[in-house]
Design a protein around this motif. Structure first.
Motif, mmCIF file in Angstrom:
data_model
loop_
_atom_site.group_PDB
_atom_site.id
_atom_site.type_symbol
_atom_site.label_atom_id
_atom_site.label_comp_id
_atom_site.label_asym_id
_atom_site.label_seq_id
_atom_site.Cartn_x
_atom_site.Cartn_y
_atom_site.Cartn_z
ATOM 1 N N GLU A 106 0.935 -1.486 0.089
ATOM 2 C CA GLU A 106 0.053 0.024 -0.075
ATOM 3 C C GLU A 106 0.886 1.246 0.040
ATOM 4 O O GLU A 106 1.656 1.409 0.942
ATOM 5 C CB GLU A 106 -0.847 0.101 1.183
ATOM 6 N N TRP A 107 0.835 2.085 -0.985
ATOM 7 C CA TRP A 107 1.612 3.022 -1.382
ATOM 8 C C TRP A 107 0.841 4.343 -0.855
ATOM 9 O O TRP A 107 -0.117 4.601 -1.335
ATOM 10 C CB TRP A 107 1.969 3.394 -2.615
ATOM 11 N N THR A 108 1.762 5.363 -0.076
ATOM 12 C CA THR A 108 1.477 6.560 0.238
ATOM 13 C C THR A 108 2.106 7.615 -0.713
ATOM 14 O O THR A 108 3.192 6.962 -1.391
ATOM 15 C CB THR A 108 1.595 7.020 1.723
ATOM 16 N N ASP A 109 1.793 8.770 -0.557
ATOM 17 C CA ASP A 109 2.465 9.749 -1.706
ATOM 18 C C ASP A 109 3.935 10.030 -1.035
ATOM 19 O O ASP A 109 4.987 10.090 -1.945
ATOM 20 C CB ASP A 109 1.925 11.198 -1.501
ATOM 21 N N GLU A 110 3.994 9.969 0.320
ATOM 22 C CA GLU A 110 5.534 9.921 0.855
ATOM 23 C C GLU A 110 6.151 8.790 0.484
ATOM 24 O O GLU A 110 7.665 8.944 0.139
ATOM 25 C CB GLU A 110 5.512 10.058 2.310
ATOM 26 N N ASP A 111 5.637 7.752 0.526
ATOM 27 C CA ASP A 111 6.410 6.352 -0.104
ATOM 28 C C ASP A 111 6.924 6.666 -1.447
ATOM 29 O O ASP A 111 8.140 6.406 -2.099
ATOM 30 C CB ASP A 111 5.278 5.252 0.022
ATOM 31 N N ARG A 112 6.125 7.147 -2.333
ATOM 32 C CA ARG A 112 6.328 7.205 -3.783
ATOM 33 C C ARG A 112 7.463 8.099 -3.936
ATOM 34 O O ARG A 112 8.443 7.969 -4.953
ATOM 35 C CB ARG A 112 5.101 7.633 -4.475
ATOM 36 N N GLU A 113 7.369 9.334 -2.925
ATOM 37 C CA GLU A 113 8.444 10.301 -3.472
ATOM 38 C C GLU A 113 9.826 9.778 -2.845
ATOM 39 O O GLU A 113 10.892 9.991 -3.278
ATOM 40 C CB GLU A 113 8.263 11.547 -2.649
ATOM 41 N N LEU A 114 9.852 8.861 -1.800
ATOM 42 C CA LEU A 114 10.885 8.487 -1.260
ATOM 43 C C LEU A 114 11.828 7.426 -2.168
ATOM 44 O O LEU A 114 12.852 7.507 -2.300
ATOM 45 C CB LEU A 114 10.428 7.445 0.178
ATOM 46 N N VAL A 115 11.037 6.833 -3.092
ATOM 47 C CA VAL A 115 11.707 5.883 -3.887
ATOM 48 C C VAL A 115 11.766 6.597 -5.446
ATOM 49 O O VAL A 115 12.310 5.704 -6.328
ATOM 50 C CB VAL A 115 11.160 4.624 -4.321
ATOM 51 N N ALA A 116 11.270 7.783 -5.739
ATOM 52 C CA ALA A 116 11.061 7.973 -7.137
ATOM 53 C C ALA A 116 12.367 8.085 -8.043
ATOM 54 O O ALA A 116 12.279 7.668 -9.131
ATOM 55 C CB ALA A 116 10.483 9.335 -7.262
ATOM 56 N N ASP A 117 13.515 8.643 -7.408
ATOM 57 C CA ASP A 117 14.585 8.730 -8.195
ATOM 58 C C ASP A 117 15.065 7.612 -8.613
ATOM 59 O O ASP A 117 15.824 7.383 -9.882
ATOM 60 C CB ASP A 117 15.761 9.824 -7.565
ATOM 61 N N ARG A 118 15.149 6.336 -7.768
ATOM 62 C CA ARG A 118 15.442 5.040 -7.913
ATOM 63 C C ARG A 118 15.010 4.416 -9.039
ATOM 64 O O ARG A 118 15.290 3.867 -9.918
ATOM 65 C CB ARG A 118 15.714 4.242 -6.626
ATOM 66 N N VAL A 119 13.394 4.486 -8.874
ATOM 67 C CA VAL A 119 12.715 3.982 -9.706
ATOM 68 C C VAL A 119 12.896 4.432 -10.941
ATOM 69 O O VAL A 119 12.752 3.520 -12.112
ATOM 70 C CB VAL A 119 11.184 3.528 -9.236
ATOM 71 N N ASP A 120 12.583 5.555 -11.275
ATOM 72 C CA ASP A 120 12.792 6.391 -12.456
ATOM 73 C C ASP A 120 14.127 6.185 -13.216
ATOM 74 O O ASP A 120 14.135 6.323 -14.506
ATOM 75 C CB ASP A 120 12.509 7.616 -12.327
ATOM 76 N N THR A 121 15.086 5.601 -12.536
ATOM 77 C CA THR A 121 16.411 5.569 -13.286
ATOM 78 C C THR A 121 16.870 3.886 -13.417
ATOM 79 O O THR A 121 17.981 3.802 -13.734
ATOM 80 C CB THR A 121 17.547 6.286 -12.589
#
Length: 384
Positions: free
Chosen positions: A317-332
């Motif tokens: 279950e993802w929160t907005d904070e979770d998504r922000e936490l991993v965004a740079d790694r997932v996007d790259t």
């Protein structure tokens, strides 16, 4: 023009439902396969107190991998100097070189609490500078490499109870980590047999003195690691997979600081990347589904979880904070069919001028991980 070499960075991940013994056996099997696939080196990372990572003692795992292979270079990516002394590092890698001569790499990273830093404060200049937290969009290099906003949570990680516990278990009470450049100089002097303390007393590491070990410095941005590597004419490993937003500045700082040495006449750079390859893009994305919750567990200071199955990842279950936490790694992360990933890795190589690429791949099933490395090697070396 032939493509640059590929190498492997292995964290010795533990998959959900598995155990450390299986993870270590998988590492040995993957190393044998990587040698057959044509990878140049096989590096082992150092991580502590992570439930989902078994690579806590690189020198021991290096010995197992070197014993199981024939020619591939084997090394650390990286040994963390805050956890042991230069002499202990030189002796360990001197033993490895004595057993497997001409095949051992010593990759060195920073860690621990620098001298004079309060126990609860973040370690200064770790190659991970804080930004303003504005959530600004990333940028692209002229070659098309995506550089996301720099992750701003490292200070919070360093102040976490888990990190403080790690320091207390890995360092003697009251121990202070010496200046990083001094530690590197001590290691180089011990390998060269030229070590003298401030009173002129000599020290000879046995084994270690005269060992044929390639010393690398690993770093994440234009900080001390890049400067130390360049000033001493050592090869440098830049971490796109750890801190993708700062990889270009790290490489530029290293090259700006570089001075020719007995080791290198010109700069030499390896750049890391997280990769998952499958026969098609959709399958690769499915195999990589566990990556985001796995990164979240690290970034939230919980410690790396056992790598989840795609189905387990779907239930997160993802929160907005979770998504922000991993965004740079997932996007790259480089995910897709062989041609898709090869094209993107070529952009990474061109944007950084990398002399080789260091590939780290984690999937839940070991067979998928083996196949990913095989498919990538086939597609990459086909360009020659």
């Amino acid at each position: 023009m032939p493509p640059v070499p590929l190498s492997v960075l292995d964290l010795v991940p533990i998959s959900s439902g598995s155990d450390a013994s299986t993870a270590l056996r998988n590492t040995v099997e993957l190393a044998r396969a990587a040698e057959e696939f044509g990878y140049r080196r096989y590096w082992l990372a150092e991580h502590h107190l992570h439930p989902g990572v078994a690579g806590s003692a690189p020198a021991l795992v290096i010995q197992a991998v070197a014993q199981a292979t024939r020619e591939i270079r084997v090394g650390s990516g990286a040994v963390l100097l805050g956890h042991q002394t230069p002499l202990s590092v030189v002796e360990q890698f001197g033993i490895l070189d004595a057993l497997y001569p001409g095949r051992i790499d010593l990759g060195i990273g920073r860690s621990g609490r620098p001298r004079g830093t309060p126990p609860t404060a973040p370690a200064p200049e770790r190659g991970d500078a804080e930004q303003d937290g504005s959530g600004r969009a990333g940028t692209f290099t002229d070659e098309g490499l995506y550089l996301p906003p720099q992750f701003t949570g490292f200070a919070r990680l360093l102040q976490s109870p888990r990190f403080r516990l790690q320091l207390s278990l890995l360092q003697q009470p009251g121990a202070q980590t010496p200046a990083y450049d001094e530690q590197i100089d001590d290691i180089l002097a011990l390998f060269a047999g030229t070590y003298r303390d401030e009173d002129g007393a000599e020290a000879r590491a046995t084994p270690g003195d005269g060992a044929d070990v390639d010393v690398w410095i690993l770093g994440s941005s234009a900080g001390e690691s890049a400067e130390v590597a360049g000033a001493r004419g050592l090869p440098f490993g830049a971490n796109y997979h750890v801190s993708p937003g700062t990889v270009v500045e790290a490489v530029e700082a290293y090259r700006a600081a570089f001075r020719p040495s007995a080791v290198l006449s010109e700069p030499y750079v390896s750049v890391s990347a997280d990769v998952v390859v499958a026969p098609d893009d959709e399958t690769a994305r499915r195999l990589a589904a566990g990556y985001a919750p796995w990164v979240r567990s690290i970034r939230s200071a919980e410690g790396a979880i056992e790598f989840p199955t795609p189905e387990e990842a779907d239930r997160h279950e993802w929160t907005d904070e979770d998504r922000e936490l991993v965004a740079d790694r997932v996007d790259t992360q480089f995910v897709g069919a062989p041609e898709t990933v090869t094209e993107r890795l070529t952009v990474l190589q061109q944007a950084t001028g990398a002399d080789e690429l260091l590939i780290t791949t984690i999937t839940h099933d070991h067979a998928d991980r083996l196949r990913s490395y095989e498919l990538l090697a086939q597609a990459w070396f086909k360009q020659a």
